[in-house]
Design an enzyme around this catalytic site. Sequence first.
Site, PDB file in Angstrom:
ATOM      1  N   TYR A  26       0.830  -1.209   0.000  1.00 50.51           N
ATOM      2  CA  TYR A  26       0.000   0.000   0.000  1.00 50.51           C
ATOM      3  C   TYR A  26       0.867   1.262   0.000  1.00 50.51           C
ATOM      4  CZ  TYR A  26      -3.224   3.602   1.612  1.00 50.51           C
ATOM      5  OH  TYR A  26      -3.950   4.761   1.727  1.00 50.51           O
ATOM      6  N   GLY A  96     -14.595   0.406  11.225  1.00 51.14           N
ATOM      7  CA  GLY A  96     -14.297   0.676  12.624  1.00 51.14           C
ATOM      8  C   GLY A  96     -13.066  -0.003  13.196  1.00 51.14           C
ATOM      9  N   TYR A 132      -6.942  10.457  10.793  1.00 50.96           N
ATOM     10  CA  TYR A 132      -6.265  10.823  12.039  1.00 50.96           C
ATOM     11  C   TYR A 132      -6.732  12.184  12.551  1.00 50.96           C
ATOM     12  CZ  TYR A 132      -3.079   7.014  10.744  1.00 50.96           C
ATOM     13  OH  TYR A 132      -2.545   5.815  10.402  1.00 50.96           O
TER      14      TYR A 132
END
Length: 168
Positions: A26, A96, A132
């Site tokens: 990634y 989640g 974040y």
Amino acid sequence: MSIIIRAARPDDIDTIIGFIRALADYERLAHEVKADRATLFNHLFGPRPMAEVLIADRNDAPVGFALFFHNFSTFEGRPGIYLEDLFVVPEARGGGAGKALLQRLARLTLERDCARLEWSVLDWNEPSIAFYRALGARPMDEWTVQRVDGEALRALARVNSCEGHPEC
């Protein structure tokens, strides 16, 4: 579809390696992965563990992980937790798991009387940065990460054996 966060066990080592490789893909850094099963196992579960791992399970299947270790703030006079890696498989994102991993890390930070929880994020990773920020994280723009590794680390470690010894 509840998410369970648990401490990694020794039998999770192959799952952890799989997450590390998927994260490296990634981040476009797969070519930098040198971790192997034996070395990672020793540093996570050996006689002197250097890091810890939390696993996020959904429906009894691992969907993410957080690898972290303690650091220390001389200014605070207390330890902190540094999150080295956080990864959730693409098909579980938005469900989640990432938030649950960070919540558990926040609780561990407080339970262990640590002053702060910190991590780095690649500057191009806008989805993670937005995630974040939504959780209350703030950038430390005035700080720049420095690194010495490979040959530069070996060169820095070399010491003239006579340095500081007039008898040489």
